[in-house]
Design a protein around this motif. Structure first.
Motif, PDB file in Angstrom:
ATOM      1  N   TYR A 167      25.151  89.508  22.730  1.00 18.15           N
ATOM      2  CA  TYR A 167      25.534  89.232  21.458  1.00 18.15           C
ATOM      3  C   TYR A 167      24.456  89.114  20.197  1.00 18.15           C
ATOM      4  O   TYR A 167      23.599  88.332  20.555  1.00 18.15           O
ATOM      5  CB  TYR A 167      26.444  88.135  21.214  1.00 18.15           C
ATOM      6  N   THR A 168      24.578  89.862  19.375  1.00 21.28           N
ATOM      7  CA  THR A 168      23.771  89.692  18.186  1.00 21.28           C
ATOM      8  C   THR A 168      24.177  88.515  17.268  1.00 21.28           C
ATOM      9  O   THR A 168      25.250  87.983  17.464  1.00 21.28           O
ATOM     10  CB  THR A 168      23.740  90.847  17.255  1.00 21.28           C
ATOM     11  N   PRO A 169      23.269  88.051  16.685  1.00 21.13           N
ATOM     12  CA  PRO A 169      23.497  86.851  15.716  1.00 21.13           C
ATOM     13  C   PRO A 169      24.871  87.254  14.932  1.00 21.13           C
ATOM     14  O   PRO A 169      25.812  86.185  14.780  1.00 21.13           O
ATOM     15  CB  PRO A 169      22.497  86.777  14.724  1.00 21.13           C
ATOM     16  N   GLU A 170      25.078  88.362  14.381  1.00 23.82           N
ATOM     17  CA  GLU A 170      26.090  88.583  13.461  1.00 23.82           C
ATOM     18  C   GLU A 170      27.309  88.751  14.454  1.00 23.82           C
ATOM     19  O   GLU A 170      28.543  88.126  14.027  1.00 23.82           O
ATOM     20  CB  GLU A 170      26.160  89.979  12.650  1.00 23.82           C
ATOM     21  N   GLN A 171      27.436  88.867  15.482  1.00 22.18           N
ATOM     22  CA  GLN A 171      28.367  89.112  16.500  1.00 22.18           C
ATOM     23  C   GLN A 171      29.102  87.756  17.004  1.00 22.18           C
ATOM     24  O   GLN A 171      30.154  87.434  16.871  1.00 22.18           O
ATOM     25  CB  GLN A 171      28.312  89.988  17.674  1.00 22.18           C
ATOM     26  N   VAL A 172      28.144  86.960  17.218  1.00 19.95           N
ATOM     27  CA  VAL A 172      28.247  85.513  17.525  1.00 19.95           C
ATOM     28  C   VAL A 172      29.244  84.657  16.396  1.00 19.95           C
ATOM     29  O   VAL A 172      30.289  84.236  16.599  1.00 19.95           O
ATOM     30  CB  VAL A 172      27.001  84.712  17.934  1.00 19.95           C
ATOM     31  N   LYS A 173      28.691  84.911  15.054  1.00 20.80           N
ATOM     32  CA  LYS A 173      29.378  84.139  13.844  1.00 20.80           C
ATOM     33  C   LYS A 173      30.612  85.120  13.767  1.00 20.80           C
ATOM     34  O   LYS A 173      31.767  84.297  13.483  1.00 20.80           O
ATOM     35  CB  LYS A 173      28.614  84.783  12.533  1.00 20.80           C
ATOM     36  N   GLU A 174      30.988  86.319  14.036  1.00 23.91           N
ATOM     37  CA  GLU A 174      32.088  86.929  13.966  1.00 23.91           C
ATOM     38  C   GLU A 174      33.187  86.164  15.144  1.00 23.91           C
ATOM     39  O   GLU A 174      34.274  86.011  14.609  1.00 23.91           O
ATOM     40  CB  GLU A 174      31.958  88.532  14.340  1.00 23.91           C
ATOM     41  N   VAL A 175      32.717  86.039  16.397  1.00 25.05           N
ATOM     42  CA  VAL A 175      33.545  85.271  17.225  1.00 25.05           C
ATOM     43  C   VAL A 175      34.094  84.086  16.494  1.00 25.05           C
ATOM     44  O   VAL A 175      35.120  83.640  16.811  1.00 25.05           O
ATOM     45  CB  VAL A 175      32.942  85.467  18.721  1.00 25.05           C
ATOM     46  N   ARG A 176      33.103  83.401  16.044  1.00 26.99           N
ATOM     47  CA  ARG A 176      33.360  82.012  15.666  1.00 26.99           C
ATOM     48  C   ARG A 176      34.244  82.180  14.448  1.00 26.99           C
ATOM     49  O   ARG A 176      35.454  81.433  14.372  1.00 26.99           O
ATOM     50  CB  ARG A 176      32.199  81.394  15.115  1.00 26.99           C
ATOM     51  N   GLN A 177      34.257  83.038  13.661  1.00 27.73           N
ATOM     52  CA  GLN A 177      34.981  83.080  12.643  1.00 27.73           C
ATOM     53  C   GLN A 177      36.367  83.761  12.932  1.00 27.73           C
ATOM     54  O   GLN A 177      37.392  83.373  12.251  1.00 27.73           O
ATOM     55  CB  GLN A 177      34.343  83.801  11.486  1.00 27.73           C
ATOM     56  N   LEU A 178      36.584  84.562  14.136  1.00 33.95           N
ATOM     57  CA  LEU A 178      37.817  84.938  14.748  1.00 33.95           C
ATOM     58  C   LEU A 178      38.823  83.529  14.852  1.00 33.95           C
ATOM     59  O   LEU A 178      40.024  83.621  14.831  1.00 33.95           O
ATOM     60  CB  LEU A 178      37.548  85.546  15.963  1.00 33.95           C
ATOM     61  N   LEU A 179      38.210  82.404  15.521  1.00 35.32           N
ATOM     62  CA  LEU A 179      38.744  81.261  15.533  1.00 35.32           C
ATOM     63  C   LEU A 179      38.835  80.540  14.409  1.00 35.32           C
ATOM     64  O   LEU A 179      39.621  79.342  14.439  1.00 35.32           O
ATOM     65  CB  LEU A 179      37.936  80.429  16.856  1.00 35.32           C
ATOM     66  N   GLY A 180      38.202  80.785  13.242  1.00 41.45           N
ATOM     67  CA  GLY A 180      38.316  80.080  12.065  1.00 41.45           C
ATOM     68  C   GLY A 180      37.666  78.578  12.317  1.00 41.45           C
ATOM     69  O   GLY A 180      38.204  77.671  11.619  1.00 41.45           O
ATOM     70  N   ALA A 181      36.511  78.502  13.069  1.00 38.77           N
ATOM     71  CA  ALA A 181      36.015  77.295  13.455  1.00 38.77           C
ATOM     72  C   ALA A 181      34.677  77.023  12.631  1.00 38.77           C
ATOM     73  O   ALA A 181      34.007  78.078  12.371  1.00 38.77           O
ATOM     74  CB  ALA A 181      35.876  77.172  14.906  1.00 38.77           C
ATOM     75  N   SER A 182      34.382  75.973  12.415  1.00 36.92           N
ATOM     76  CA  SER A 182      33.137  75.475  11.740  1.00 36.92           C
ATOM     77  C   SER A 182      31.925  75.793  13.080  1.00 36.92           C
ATOM     78  O   SER A 182      32.292  75.719  14.026  1.00 36.92           O
ATOM     79  CB  SER A 182      32.843  74.102  11.208  1.00 36.92           C
ATOM     80  N   GLN A 183      30.828  75.834  12.626  1.00 41.11           N
ATOM     81  CA  GLN A 183      29.626  75.928  13.601  1.00 41.11           C
ATOM     82  C   GLN A 183      30.020  74.506  14.746  1.00 41.11           C
ATOM     83  O   GLN A 183      29.887  74.720  16.025  1.00 41.11           O
ATOM     84  CB  GLN A 183      28.379  75.762  13.443  1.00 41.11           C
ATOM     85  N   ALA A 184      30.080  73.499  13.858  1.00 43.43           N
ATOM     86  CA  ALA A 184      30.280  72.134  14.976  1.00 43.43           C
ATOM     87  C   ALA A 184      31.541  72.060  15.740  1.00 43.43           C
ATOM     88  O   ALA A 184      31.519  71.882  16.984  1.00 43.43           O
ATOM     89  CB  ALA A 184      30.463  70.946  13.815  1.00 43.43           C
ATOM     90  N   SER A 185      32.840  72.604  15.394  1.00 42.16           N
ATOM     91  CA  SER A 185      33.605  72.620  16.066  1.00 42.16           C
ATOM     92  C   SER A 185      33.713  73.793  17.168  1.00 42.16           C
ATOM     93  O   SER A 185      33.871  73.500  18.284  1.00 42.16           O
ATOM     94  CB  SER A 185      35.122  73.256  15.122  1.00 42.16           C
TER      95      SER A 185
END
Length: 115
Positions: free
Chosen positions: A45-63
């Motif tokens: 996973y690229t940095p952008e892809q990690v962020k995309e996956v996190r955003q799929l869940l609508g989660a903050s970095q902490a959550s």
């Protein structure tokens, strides 16, 4: 009654396999035999892809971090390209991408509202 019938079928099938093994018969002549190979490659996973996956869940970095069992700093490092997710984290990211609705539900089930 259905359970008994299923149990009887399982026992009969296993008995047939045991008999074939004991006789030395080649199993492929009597049974369907398949060879399955698992491809162990892991998507990186690229940095952008990690962020995309996190955003799929609508989660903050902490959550997201708590959900994955890592620190917020780890998720931040992944998203900034400082570090890359390990193989197990990549597999989990793949699972989230494969079925985001399931994982959204799981994440919501983990939330604890503080009063």
């Amino acid at each position: 009654m259905k359970r008994t019938r299923l149990g009887q079928q399982l026992i009969a099938g296993l008995t047939e396999v045991v008999e074939a093994l004991e006789s030395g018969e080649e199993l492929g002549k009597r049974f369907t035999v398949r060879t399955v190979r698992l491809d162990p490659s892991v998507h990186r996973y690229t940095p952008e892809q990690v962020k995309e996956v996190r955003q799929l869940l609508g989660a903050s970095q902490a959550s997201f971090a708590r959900f994955l069992g890592v620190t917020r700093q780890t998720v931040r490092a992944w998203e900034h390209g400082t570090n890359a997710p390990c193989d197990m984290a990549c597999r989990f990211l793949e699972e989230i991408q494969h079925n985001p609705e399931y994982w959204k539900k799981r994440l919501r089930g983990c939330l604890v509202v503080k009063s």
